[in-house]
Design a protein around this motif. Sequence first.
Motif, short mmCIF file in Angstrom:
data_model
loop_
_atom_site.label_atom_id
_atom_site.label_comp_id
_atom_site.label_asym_id
_atom_site.label_seq_id
_atom_site.Cartn_x
_atom_site.Cartn_y
_atom_site.Cartn_z
N ASP A 10 0.81 -1.23 0.00
CA ASP A 10 0.00 0.00 0.00
C ASP A 10 0.83 1.27 0.00
N SER A 11 1.98 1.24 0.69
CA SER A 11 2.68 2.50 0.95
C SER A 11 4.08 2.59 0.35
N ILE A 12 4.64 1.49 -0.15
CA ILE A 12 6.00 1.55 -0.69
C ILE A 12 6.04 1.20 -2.18
N THR A 13 5.68 -0.04 -2.52
CA THR A 13 5.72 -0.43 -3.94
C THR A 13 4.49 0.07 -4.68
N MET A 14 3.41 0.33 -3.97
CA MET A 14 2.11 0.72 -4.56
C MET A 14 1.61 -0.33 -5.54
N ARG A 15 1.97 -1.60 -5.26
CA ARG A 15 1.54 -2.71 -6.12
C ARG A 15 0.87 -3.78 -5.26
N GLN A 16 -0.34 -4.16 -5.61
CA GLN A 16 -1.02 -5.23 -4.90
C GLN A 16 -0.61 -6.60 -5.46
N ILE A 17 -0.13 -6.60 -6.70
CA ILE A 17 0.34 -7.83 -7.35
C ILE A 17 1.81 -7.64 -7.71
N SER A 18 2.60 -8.68 -7.59
CA SER A 18 4.04 -8.59 -7.88
C SER A 18 4.30 -8.03 -9.27
N LEU A 19 5.32 -7.21 -9.38
CA LEU A 19 5.76 -6.67 -10.67
C LEU A 19 6.11 -7.78 -11.65
N PHE A 20 6.46 -8.95 -11.12
CA PHE A 20 6.94 -10.04 -11.97
C PHE A 20 5.93 -11.19 -12.09
N ALA A 21 4.72 -11.01 -11.55
CA ALA A 21 3.73 -12.09 -11.56
C ALA A 21 3.40 -12.55 -12.97
N ASN A 22 3.20 -11.61 -13.88
CA ASN A 22 2.84 -11.98 -15.25
C ASN A 22 3.98 -12.67 -15.97
N ASP A 23 5.22 -12.24 -15.71
CA ASP A 23 6.37 -12.89 -16.35
C ASP A 23 6.54 -14.32 -15.84
N ILE A 24 6.27 -14.54 -14.56
CA ILE A 24 6.33 -15.91 -14.03
C ILE A 24 5.24 -16.77 -14.66
N GLU A 25 4.03 -16.23 -14.74
CA GLU A 25 2.92 -16.98 -15.33
C GLU A 25 3.17 -17.27 -16.80
N ASN A 26 3.67 -16.29 -17.54
CA ASN A 26 3.91 -16.46 -18.98
C ASN A 26 5.02 -17.45 -19.29
#
Length: 402
Positions: A10-26
């Motif tokens: 919420d307060s540092i990365t401002m990302r609820q999902i990992s920046l790399f989640a899609n690359d791992i899935e793909n």
Amino acid sequence: MFNLNKFISDSITMRQISLFANDIENNKEKLQQEIKDKSVCVIGGAGTIGSSFIRALLPFQPSKLVVIDLNENGLAELTRDLRSTYGMFVPEEYRTYTLNFSDPIFARIFREEKGFDIVANFSAHKHVRSEKDKYSIQALIENNDIKAKKFMDLLCEYPPKHFFCVSTDKAANPVNIMGASKRIMEDMVMAYTSKFKVTTARFANVAFSNGSLPDGWLNRVKKKQPLAAPNDVKRYFVSLDESGQICMLACILGKNGEIFFPKLGEDQMLTFSSICDEYVKTIGCEKIECANDEEAKKVANDMSFETNKYPVVYFKSDTTGEKAYEEFFVPGEKLDMNRFLGIGIIEESAHRPMIDIENFFTEMEEIFNNPCFTKEEVVASIKRFIPNFDHEEKGKNLDQKM
């Protein structure tokens, strides 16, 4: 109750999902193919990034995991955590050893195992506070570079299919000796690309990693002590999980000689003081900004902490080795920004040949062998090896800060 992972999202990365989640899935099939039923050795696996790498790797079911770390308590907690996590795969052949990777016992383990399919090295002095005097500098360079080269020579006996060694964004245009040592490490490991596949990653500060300033705030609050933070330096941040994920992707999917980095824009850099502001709010308090350390300690000591106020002290950074901002690459490095969604790649970077590296290490060892050697001699030698090393000695170090 304070939820650390939620605060980071919420307060540092401002990302609820990992920046790399899609690359791992793909790339799930490729990752499965390269990791499943393979033997893995992780050096420095009890630390923040090493343990996150292990957690990212285990869902792909390697057949063997050997973890090496000097932190015996950290290894015990890693094991308890892995075995206590619902749904976590832990291979039947799982072993931890309290060793340094330069220890002859580790060499014996490696030779008797006849090597590993995947080797990742996270053992390093990682903090800017590691360069306070000549003794700490010697320990830093010997661990990050000189001993690491002997480790690479050992790997040549049974070359791994995938080898990864973590770097840092501080290796790009370094201003501190820690960052310079990791830039030297990059040159050194890349000199082995003719022997086996080598990859590395430069990435941001890991939010609340072991020993980091934000991690220290958790302990300060427990002990009802004031919080301190610089208000001028800006840093990129990744989450605890993201730190291991980018290393896994670089290790397994990277091509020989490549350096991975997260795709983060300059507008995503934060100051530590702004994060501290959010932290104080999240724990239900309002900050009392104090003028200096002594005032902050006195306020903390006088307060009953029945109130919702909390003392903080913010300051301009005045210690050796601090850079106002961070960067992942430098002009002249060939980039690929299209292969992955959340990752950029340095495909080509200028690296020194092995003969230059060996000569530099010889010079370092000659300096260290002189009982009267100085920090200035080491800095001068590094500047000859890395001409853009912009080191400024300020006469203060982080051990002098709260």
